[in-house]
Design a protein around this motif. Structure first.
Motif, PDB file in Angstrom:
ATOM      1  N   ASN A 165       0.859  -1.185   0.000  1.00 12.80           N
ATOM      2  CA  ASN A 165       0.000   0.000   0.000  1.00 12.80           C
ATOM      3  C   ASN A 165       0.894   1.234   0.000  1.00 12.80           C
ATOM      4  O   ASN A 165       1.815   1.343   0.803  1.00 12.80           O
ATOM      5  CB  ASN A 165      -0.903  -0.018   1.238  1.00 12.80           C
ATOM      6  CG  ASN A 165      -1.900   1.115   1.249  1.00 12.80           C
ATOM      7  OD1 ASN A 165      -1.553   2.261   1.039  1.00 12.80           O
ATOM      8  ND2 ASN A 165      -3.154   0.775   1.513  1.00 12.80           N
ATOM      9  N   THR A 166       0.627   2.179  -0.908  1.00 13.76           N
ATOM     10  CA  THR A 166       1.463   3.380  -1.003  1.00 13.76           C
ATOM     11  C   THR A 166       0.801   4.615  -0.403  1.00 13.76           C
ATOM     12  O   THR A 166       1.316   5.721  -0.539  1.00 13.76           O
ATOM     13  CB  THR A 166       1.850   3.671  -2.459  1.00 13.76           C
ATOM     14  OG1 THR A 166       0.663   3.935  -3.218  1.00 13.76           O
ATOM     15  CG2 THR A 166       2.629   2.523  -3.062  1.00 13.76           C
ATOM     16  N   VAL A 167      -0.353   4.439   0.267  1.00 12.93           N
ATOM     17  CA  VAL A 167      -1.043   5.570   0.888  1.00 12.93           C
ATOM     18  C   VAL A 167      -0.360   5.901   2.213  1.00 12.93           C
ATOM     19  O   VAL A 167      -0.199   5.036   3.066  1.00 12.93           O
ATOM     20  CB  VAL A 167      -2.538   5.249   1.138  1.00 12.93           C
ATOM     21  CG1 VAL A 167      -3.218   6.415   1.842  1.00 12.93           C
ATOM     22  CG2 VAL A 167      -3.237   4.913  -0.161  1.00 12.93           C
ATOM     23  N   GLU A 168       0.039   7.145   2.359  1.00 14.61           N
ATOM     24  CA  GLU A 168       0.609   7.632   3.613  1.00 14.61           C
ATOM     25  C   GLU A 168      -0.373   8.664   4.173  1.00 14.61           C
ATOM     26  O   GLU A 168      -0.622   9.692   3.543  1.00 14.61           O
ATOM     27  CB  GLU A 168       1.979   8.248   3.381  1.00 14.61           C
ATOM     28  CG  GLU A 168       2.995   7.221   2.902  1.00 14.61           C
ATOM     29  CD  GLU A 168       4.326   7.836   2.542  1.00 14.61           C
ATOM     30  OE1 GLU A 168       5.320   7.431   3.158  1.00 14.61           O
ATOM     31  OE2 GLU A 168       4.364   8.714   1.664  1.00 14.61           O
ATOM     32  N   LEU A 169      -0.947   8.348   5.321  1.00 14.05           N
ATOM     33  CA  LEU A 169      -2.045   9.129   5.879  1.00 14.05           C
ATOM     34  C   LEU A 169      -1.711  10.621   5.983  1.00 14.05           C
ATOM     35  O   LEU A 169      -2.491  11.463   5.541  1.00 14.05           O
ATOM     36  CB  LEU A 169      -2.450   8.568   7.241  1.00 14.05           C
ATOM     37  CG  LEU A 169      -3.680   9.191   7.880  1.00 14.05           C
ATOM     38  CD1 LEU A 169      -4.902   9.031   6.990  1.00 14.05           C
ATOM     39  CD2 LEU A 169      -3.926   8.588   9.248  1.00 14.05           C
ATOM     40  N   GLY A 170      -0.574  10.961   6.537  1.00 14.35           N
ATOM     41  CA  GLY A 170      -0.202  12.370   6.699  1.00 14.35           C
ATOM     42  C   GLY A 170      -0.071  13.101   5.370  1.00 14.35           C
ATOM     43  O   GLY A 170      -0.511  14.246   5.227  1.00 14.35           O
ATOM     44  N   VAL A 171       0.534  12.439   4.396  1.00 15.18           N
ATOM     45  CA  VAL A 171       0.715  13.040   3.068  1.00 15.18           C
ATOM     46  C   VAL A 171      -0.644  13.291   2.422  1.00 15.18           C
ATOM     47  O   VAL A 171      -0.898  14.356   1.854  1.00 15.18           O
ATOM     48  CB  VAL A 171       1.596  12.136   2.171  1.00 15.18           C
ATOM     49  CG1 VAL A 171       1.623  12.628   0.743  1.00 15.18           C
ATOM     50  CG2 VAL A 171       3.009  12.053   2.736  1.00 15.18           C
TER      51      VAL A 171
END
Length: 120
Positions: A81-87
């Motif tokens: 998964n490449t989703v980074e919550l903060g970004v």
């Protein structure tokens, strides 16, 4: 002499539509933050707006037209998964501010038109 509303709001209408499309993409990223293998996507707003303006404001199109890009993660996860919550949250907030700015410009244009029509 008629007033062409398209000319009055110019780039802001396309910017609002593009920002709305970007909101959908970013919301999808946030919704899939825990989905294994999900690849975060984003729209290059500046390049997309430039393309729309160079085509004479023919409308905003995303999807297979090459507007959506994959986001490269700063810290790749083990599940792919490449989703980074903060970004994603920061991008979403920045996009919301841009949407509100464009909306404010459109409102100011219409207010100015209303004053001109009223003879003020």
């Amino acid at each position: 002499m008629g007033i062409d509303i398209g000319q009055v709001i110019a780039v802001h209408a396309d910017a609002l539509q593009l920002r709305a499309e970007r909101t959908k993409v970013l919301a999808s990223n946030l919704a899939n933050v825990n989905t294994p293998g999900y690849q975060a996507r984003d729209i290059d707003f500046a390049a997309s707006l430039e393309r729309v303006m160079s085509e004479g404001g023919e409308g905003v199109e995303t999807g297979d037209g090459g507007e959506l890009m994959y986001r490269v993660p700063h810290h790749p996860s083990a599940d792919g998964n490449t989703v980074e919550l903060g970004v994603e949250q920061a991008a979403f907030a920045q996009n919301a501010v841009g949407f509100q700015t464009s909306l404010t410009f459109v409102q100011m244009k219409f207010k100015g038109l209303a004053q001109a029509i009223a003879g003020q």
